[in-house]
Scaffold this motif. Structure first.
Motif, PDB file in Angstrom:
ATOM      1  N   ILE A   2       0.844  -1.187   0.000  1.00  0.00           N
ATOM      2  CA  ILE A   2       0.000   0.000   0.000  1.00  0.00           C
ATOM      3  C   ILE A   2       0.885   1.245   0.000  1.00  0.00           C
ATOM      4  O   ILE A   2       1.812   1.364   0.799  1.00  0.00           O
ATOM      5  CB  ILE A   2      -0.934   0.008   1.223  1.00  0.00           C
ATOM      6  N   PRO A 123       0.197  -0.033   6.633  1.00  0.00           N
ATOM      7  CA  PRO A 123      -1.028  -0.793   6.359  1.00  0.00           C
ATOM      8  C   PRO A 123      -0.737  -2.236   5.961  1.00  0.00           C
ATOM      9  O   PRO A 123       0.240  -2.516   5.252  1.00  0.00           O
ATOM     10  CB  PRO A 123      -1.648  -0.011   5.193  1.00  0.00           C
ATOM     11  N   TYR A 124      -1.592  -3.131   6.424  1.00  0.00           N
ATOM     12  CA  TYR A 124      -1.423  -4.556   6.150  1.00  0.00           C
ATOM     13  C   TYR A 124      -2.229  -4.920   4.915  1.00  0.00           C
ATOM     14  O   TYR A 124      -3.466  -4.981   4.940  1.00  0.00           O
ATOM     15  CB  TYR A 124      -1.884  -5.387   7.348  1.00  0.00           C
ATOM     16  N   ASP A 125      -1.529  -5.159   3.812  1.00  0.00           N
ATOM     17  CA  ASP A 125      -2.143  -5.468   2.522  1.00  0.00           C
ATOM     18  C   ASP A 125      -2.373  -6.973   2.429  1.00  0.00           C
ATOM     19  O   ASP A 125      -1.443  -7.747   2.210  1.00  0.00           O
ATOM     20  CB  ASP A 125      -1.216  -4.982   1.404  1.00  0.00           C
ATOM     21  N   CYS A 126      -3.629  -7.381   2.554  1.00  0.00           N
ATOM     22  CA  CYS A 126      -3.929  -8.812   2.568  1.00  0.00           C
ATOM     23  C   CYS A 126      -3.777  -9.458   1.199  1.00  0.00           C
ATOM     24  O   CYS A 126      -3.809 -10.687   1.084  1.00  0.00           O
ATOM     25  CB  CYS A 126      -5.334  -9.056   3.114  1.00  0.00           C
ATOM     26  N   ASP A 132       1.287 -10.822   3.430  1.00  0.00           N
ATOM     27  CA  ASP A 132       0.332 -11.807   3.941  1.00  0.00           C
ATOM     28  C   ASP A 132       0.766 -13.205   3.490  1.00  0.00           C
ATOM     29  O   ASP A 132       0.829 -13.477   2.283  1.00  0.00           O
ATOM     30  CB  ASP A 132      -1.075 -11.496   3.426  1.00  0.00           C
ATOM     31  N   HIS A 150      -7.424  -3.855  -0.570  1.00  0.00           N
ATOM     32  CA  HIS A 150      -7.908  -3.860   0.816  1.00  0.00           C
ATOM     33  C   HIS A 150      -6.723  -3.858   1.769  1.00  0.00           C
ATOM     34  O   HIS A 150      -5.719  -4.531   1.531  1.00  0.00           O
ATOM     35  CB  HIS A 150      -8.760  -5.103   1.087  1.00  0.00           C
ATOM     36  N   TYR A 151      -6.869  -3.116   2.849  1.00  0.00           N
ATOM     37  CA  TYR A 151      -5.874  -3.203   3.922  1.00  0.00           C
ATOM     38  C   TYR A 151      -6.505  -2.886   5.260  1.00  0.00           C
ATOM     39  O   TYR A 151      -7.541  -2.227   5.348  1.00  0.00           O
ATOM     40  CB  TYR A 151      -4.677  -2.282   3.661  1.00  0.00           C
ATOM     41  N   GLU A 152      -5.867  -3.393   6.308  1.00  0.00           N
ATOM     42  CA  GLU A 152      -6.188  -3.053   7.690  1.00  0.00           C
ATOM     43  C   GLU A 152      -5.048  -2.235   8.269  1.00  0.00           C
ATOM     44  O   GLU A 152      -3.892  -2.363   7.844  1.00  0.00           O
ATOM     45  CB  GLU A 152      -6.391  -4.301   8.548  1.00  0.00           C
ATOM     46  N   GLN A 153      -5.383  -1.437   9.282  1.00  0.00           N
ATOM     47  CA  GLN A 153      -4.354  -0.698  10.011  1.00  0.00           C
ATOM     48  C   GLN A 153      -4.843  -0.482  11.437  1.00  0.00           C
ATOM     49  O   GLN A 153      -6.017  -0.175  11.671  1.00  0.00           O
ATOM     50  CB  GLN A 153      -4.066   0.644   9.338  1.00  0.00           C
ATOM     51  N   ASP A 177     -10.198  -0.265   8.472  1.00  0.00           N
ATOM     52  CA  ASP A 177      -9.809  -0.794   7.166  1.00  0.00           C
ATOM     53  C   ASP A 177     -10.220   0.147   6.038  1.00  0.00           C
ATOM     54  O   ASP A 177     -10.927   1.136   6.241  1.00  0.00           O
ATOM     55  CB  ASP A 177     -10.337  -2.212   6.947  1.00  0.00           C
ATOM     56  N   SER A 179     -11.082  -0.315   1.626  1.00  0.00           N
ATOM     57  CA  SER A 179     -11.210  -1.279   0.534  1.00  0.00           C
ATOM     58  C   SER A 179     -11.716  -0.594  -0.724  1.00  0.00           C
ATOM     59  O   SER A 179     -12.334   0.475  -0.673  1.00  0.00           O
ATOM     60  CB  SER A 179     -12.150  -2.426   0.927  1.00  0.00           C
TER      61      SER A 179
END
Length: 322
Positions: A2, A123-126, A132, A150-153, A177, A179
């Motif tokens: 991201i 950010p964690y890019d799934c 991942d 999509h990502y979570e943070q 998140d 998306s």
């Protein structure tokens, strides 16, 4: 991976009319059993967006029984997601992309907030195999076309909430998140989006399939991470189950293992919850949780996402079980 530009829109002139870009930013005042969620669903090809502001403080079947609900459909779509103001009283500004945001809201019934979000990690890019550990084996995005990006943070969130005239200091750690992709509103999947934090130095997020009509056991792991001492480690396996009152999650247990081979165990109980339908095709069971990890107490959110098509198709099984 991201990049800072990914916080803004990704649609193109020829994008499908069902193209959607979302921002989900929760916050909490755990000592008062209050959890807030701001959820923005933009449809740039149609020029509209939905914005939901809900404050939860009890376990109930009814969304409208919660502390505060302001869900508005068909607001004008922002020109940019980096800075905007909506007619419902919500304003948002990216101060430093992917690191620092400010969000304000002036609602009705003496309800408002002024919050700053500080990212605790990149950010964690799934969908990125370099981040991942499950991404490389997938044929397509982590969930469906709505997660083409999509990502979570996980954030430290600070500020003030005024809820029906009563003031609260906000100082919490929560996971949000972002998306983008084409999002049909028919026959979406049944899944769980779950996170908990124990301060800044330990947080867990995971996303799993779940067939609530058949079992209390969690299904196939989709994505997740452990944030520990400022570093993020992708989750390679997860297993767990939970108990229900009707379809409301009441509590459960979870075990996850990350890429280091380190295993974390959690038990949890619901402190507030209600059905939530920020857009009509899908019902969420939005639950705040009190979470125990080896005697350490944290807080988090679970979203049990159930499409209305899934509920209708499985109504007899659900009625028989719950």
């Amino acid at each position: 991976m991201i990049k800072p530009a990914d916080f803004d829109f990704h649609f193109k002139p020829d994008s499908h009319w069902q193209w959607v870009e979302t921002i989900a930013l929760p916050f909490a005042v755990p000592e008062a059993n209050i959890n807030g969620i701001v959820y923005l669903v933009t449809r740039p090809m149609l020029g509209v967006c939905m914005c939901d502001v809900t404050l939860y403080d009890k376990i109930t079947d009814l969304w409208e029984d919660q502390l505060y609900v302001d869900n508005q459909q068909h607001l004008p779509c922002p020109k940019s997601l980096t800075e905007f103001s909506l007619p419902n009283g919500l304003s948002f500004k990216v101060i430093e992309p992917l690191k620092h945001y400010r969000m304000k809201y002036e609602g009705i019934d003496e309800t408002s907030f002024d919050l700053e979000f500080f990212g605790l990690h990149e950010p964690y890019d799934c969908n990125d195999p370099n981040m991942d550990p499950l991404a490389a084996a997938r044929n397509g995005p982590a969930w469906d076309s709505s997660w083409s990006g999509h990502y979570e943070q996980t954030y430290r969130i600070k500020g003030e909430l005024v809820a029906r005239g009563k003031r609260y200091k906000v100082d919490c750690v929560e996971t949000g998140d972002r998306s983008w992709g084409s999002r049909p509103e028919r026959d979406n999947a049944s899944i769980i989006w779950w996170h908990a934090a124990f301060g800044e130095n330990l947080a867990v997020h995971f996303f799993t399939k779940h067939d609530i009509a058949k079992t209390n056991e969690f299904g196939e792991l989709v994505s997740g991470y452990i944030l520990e001492d400022g570093k993020v480690y992708g989750i390679t396996s997860a297993r767990g189950s939970q108990e229900y009152r009707k379809s409301i999650p009441i509590g459960g247990q979870l075990e996850v293992t990350d890429i280091r081979g380190k295993t974390f165990e959690f038990t949890y109980s619901t402190t507030n919850c209600a059905y939530w339908a920020p857009y009509p095709a899908v019902t969420y069971l939005q639950s705040a949780m009190r979470v125990n990890h080896n005697g350490r107490i944290g807080y988090g959110i679970q979203q049990l996402v159930l499409s209305r098509a899934y509920l209708g198709r499985n109504r007899e099984a659900l009625l028989a079980r719950y």
